[in-house]
Design a protein around this motif. Structure first.
Motif, mmCIF file in Angstrom:
data_model
loop_
_atom_site.group_PDB
_atom_site.id
_atom_site.type_symbol
_atom_site.label_atom_id
_atom_site.label_comp_id
_atom_site.label_asym_id
_atom_site.label_seq_id
_atom_site.Cartn_x
_atom_site.Cartn_y
_atom_site.Cartn_z
ATOM 1 N N ASP A 1 3.568 -44.601 18.621
ATOM 2 C CA ASP A 1 4.377 -45.824 18.459
ATOM 3 C C ASP A 1 3.622 -46.974 17.796
ATOM 4 N N THR A 2 2.338 -47.156 18.106
ATOM 5 C CA THR A 2 1.605 -48.263 17.453
ATOM 6 C C THR A 2 1.367 -47.937 15.982
ATOM 7 N N THR A 3 1.177 -46.644 15.688
ATOM 8 C CA THR A 3 0.974 -46.220 14.299
ATOM 9 C C THR A 3 2.247 -46.502 13.509
ATOM 10 N N SER B 1 -6.971 -39.865 15.741
ATOM 11 C CA SER B 1 -7.836 -38.909 16.443
ATOM 12 C C SER B 1 -7.954 -39.126 17.944
ATOM 13 N N ALA B 2 -7.071 -39.916 18.543
ATOM 14 C CA ALA B 2 -7.238 -40.324 19.944
ATOM 15 C C ALA B 2 -7.657 -39.166 20.859
ATOM 16 N N ARG B 3 -7.030 -37.989 20.670
ATOM 17 C CA ARG B 3 -7.323 -36.862 21.580
ATOM 18 C C ARG B 3 -7.818 -35.641 20.790
ATOM 19 N N MET C 1 -9.464 -44.197 15.563
ATOM 20 C CA MET C 1 -9.773 -43.657 16.889
ATOM 21 C C MET C 1 -9.465 -44.684 17.963
ATOM 22 N N SER C 2 -8.743 -44.235 18.972
ATOM 23 C CA SER C 2 -8.650 -44.979 20.214
ATOM 24 C C SER C 2 -9.661 -44.351 21.153
ATOM 25 N N SER C 3 -10.797 -45.005 21.324
ATOM 26 C CA SER C 3 -11.874 -44.419 22.134
ATOM 27 C C SER C 3 -11.552 -44.396 23.618
HETATM 28 N N1 F0G Z 1 -2.727 -43.022 18.498
HETATM 29 C C1 F0G Z 1 -2.344 -42.264 19.539
HETATM 30 C C2 F0G Z 1 -2.025 -40.829 19.323
HETATM 31 C C3 F0G Z 1 -2.251 -42.842 20.804
HETATM 32 O O1 F0G Z 1 -1.860 -42.083 21.824
HETATM 33 C C4 F0G Z 1 -2.576 -44.208 20.975
HETATM 34 C C5 F0G Z 1 -2.476 -44.856 22.277
HETATM 35 C C6 F0G Z 1 -2.978 -44.941 19.858
HETATM 36 C C7 F0G Z 1 -3.043 -44.315 18.631
HETATM 37 C C8 F0G Z 1 -3.319 -46.404 19.951
HETATM 38 O O2 F0G Z 1 -4.509 -46.611 20.622
HETATM 39 O O3 F0G Z 1 -3.937 -47.841 22.708
HETATM 40 O O4 F0G Z 1 -6.266 -47.794 21.825
HETATM 41 O O5 F0G Z 1 -4.516 -49.094 20.677
HETATM 42 N N2 F0G Z 1 -1.894 -44.337 23.244
HETATM 43 C C9 F0G Z 1 -1.806 -44.842 24.592
HETATM 44 C C10 F0G Z 1 -0.908 -43.940 25.386
HETATM 45 C C11 F0G Z 1 -1.483 -46.275 24.713
HETATM 46 O O6 F0G Z 1 -0.575 -44.306 26.519
HETATM 47 O O7 F0G Z 1 -0.559 -42.865 24.915
HETATM 48 P P1 F0G Z 1 -4.813 -47.900 21.505
#
Ligand code: F0G
Length: 458
Positions: free
Chosen positions: A125-127, A215-217, A253-255
């Motif tokens: 959603d933020t993307t 690359s979050a996961r 990356m969301s670390s």
């Molecule tokens: N991309 C993915 C795939 C994510 O899951 C998230 C965040 C972000 C980008 C953005 O990263 O939160 O550090 O700004 N996902 C969290 C979730 C919030 O609950 O899935 P962020």
């Protein structure tokens, strides 16, 4: 006798959590306008709202916190992070940011402009927010299997390469880059296969476009490649990670996820020109290029987290806990996105609350019911999150209507998972009596789910 599986850590520090009564929860939930984001965390017993920033750091990470170098420029901690990113992910250039969406903001300021089209496998959603905010289009090309929660396909996070090829044939001149999200959060924490990653790379090469990874996961994705994809069973997670990123030009990356820190993120790239352009935005939005949005101690912890997060034992412990919750739901016959994902179980709310129309938000309704039942907080991944179409302003109804139960890393035990499953079973057993959902009474024009106010439909 075979020994049962057990966690690859022991616990050195604990944090109390508290149960509440149903009566208390009814009041708190109403006061929060039935938006789970608006609940105080003290009102939550088991918090599965997100696995983002909610994990437990290791003793080694905490010890690195004490060694943080807080110099404004050129800090040792910056170099620790730089070395980890080079050694583990193999990117030469990087910029620290305060979290993942900040990395998107910095990189997309360079790459995305009005009228662009960015194809990808279920943009987060933020993307999507950062793309649509720039009046560009996030074009979803995820495989159709992802829409069927009962299909057991091993890589439901994949791009449909035919859809991607068609999109490129039609719109290539408007496409600044191809996006790969690992794992695919929105489709249920589902992985992307190496075969698919190579396919995306080949299409990108054909049209001379860069590939960007969200690359979050990424480490959970590599674990699934190792355990599910032929030819990778004898490779280490770290080898698979390197191979995955060998196909990337840049990454955000969301670390707070696979680097197991409470706050932090970064942009990394192999291209000096992208780095130099992005540096300007980083300085403007985040901070100087050697700290971005992060303190030295956090960069130190992140460097260690990247290493620990790509160890097989850690990932096995983590992903088996998610699977454990999934198996409990199997016992109770509760439908969820199969097979169980990397960071969460996504309950199929459309199937559970089949008397509630889409317009009344079944996944949100299930989330509220689960909270009222036992103080367990999940999050809606459905029509509220999908938001309105930016042009027509009509509600978007995605194929799936899910209640996500995201499991923080190294935080809860399987006893907690038992409570979650039992609470969900109680709701499931009385599902025929839940016939009315919610209506929106107040919402913001973009990313409404965080702040939306809801009312029960009488
Ligand atoms: N991309 C993915 C795939 C994510 O899951 C998230 C965040 C972000 C980008 C953005 O990263 O939160 O550090 O700004 N996902 C969290 C979730 C919030 O609950 O899935 P962020």
């Amino acid at each position: 006798m075979n020994l049962p599986f057990a966690e690859s850590f022991k616990i050195k520090m604990v944090e109390p959590i508290r149960r509440s009564t149903r009566e208390e929860r009814e009041k708190w939930m109403k006061d929060a306008n039935y938006n789970l984001f608006k609940l105080n965390s003290d009102y939550v017993f088991i918090d599965l709202l997100t696995d983002s920033g909610t994990g437990a750091m290791s003793d080694k990470q905490w010890s690195e916190m004490m060694l943080g170098d807080e110099s404004y420029a050129g800090a040792r901690s910056y170099h620790n992070m730089k070395n980890a990113i080079k050694n583990i992910l193999d990117f030469d250039y990087f910029l620290p940011t305060h979290q993942g969406r900040a990395a998107e903001n910095v990189l997309f300021s360079v790459l995305v402009k009005e009228g662009d089209i960015i194809p990808g496998n279920s943009h987060f959603d933020t993307t999507k927010g950062h793309i649509e905010f720039r009046k560009a289009i996030a074009l979803d090309v995820t495989v159709d299997e992802a829409k069927d929660t009962q299909s057991e396909a091993p890589f439901k996070g994949n791009h449909d390469l035919k859809k991607l090829e068609n999109a490129m044939a039609e719109h290539a001149d408007k496409v600044p880059f191809l996006l790969v999200t690992v794992t695919n959060n929105t489709a249920g924490g589902q992985p992307v296969s190496m075969e698919c990653i190579k396919g995306v790379r080949a299409i990108a090469d054909k049209y001379n476009k860069p590939v960007v990874f969200d690359s979050a996961r990424f480490a959970e994705n590599a674990y699934f490649i190792k355990t599910r994809e032929k030819g990778y069973e004898n490779k280490t997670v770290k080898e698979i990670v390197k191979e995955m990123f060998s196909h990337a030009d840049a990454m955000t990356m969301s670390s707070k996820k696979d680097a197991i820190v409470n706050m932090g993120g970064f942009v990394a790239t192999k291209h000096k020109d992208i780095f130099e352009k992005a540096s300007v935005y980083n300085i403007m939005f985040e901070g100087y290029i050697t700290y971005g949005g992060m303190s030295g101690r956090d960069m130190n912890a992140l460097a260690v987290g990247l290493d620990e997060g790509t160890e097989f034992d850690f990932l096995e412990t983590r992903i088996k806990q998610v699977e454990y919750l999934g198996k409990k739901l199997d016992e109770y016959g509760i439908p969820y996105q199969r097979p169980s994902g990397g960071h969460a179980i996504f309950v199929d709310a459309k199937k559970v609350l089949d008397k509630i129309p889409r317009e009344e938000f079944p996944a949100q309704t299930l989330g509220v019911e689960l909270y009222l039942e036992a103080g367990v907080r999940g999050v809606e991944i459905g029509a509220i999150l999908a938001d309105r179409d930016p042009v027509t302003r009509e509600n978007r109804f995605p194929d799936l209507e899910l209640l996500r139960l995201a499991i923080p890393r190294r935080t809860y035990t399987n006893n907690h998972m038992d409570v979650v499953a039992a609470a969900l079973k109680n709701v499931y057993d009385r599902r025929d009596t839940i016939t009315k959902g919610f209506k929106i009474v107040k919402e913001q024009p973009i990313m409404r789910h965080f702040t939306v106010d809801l009312e029960r439909i009488k």
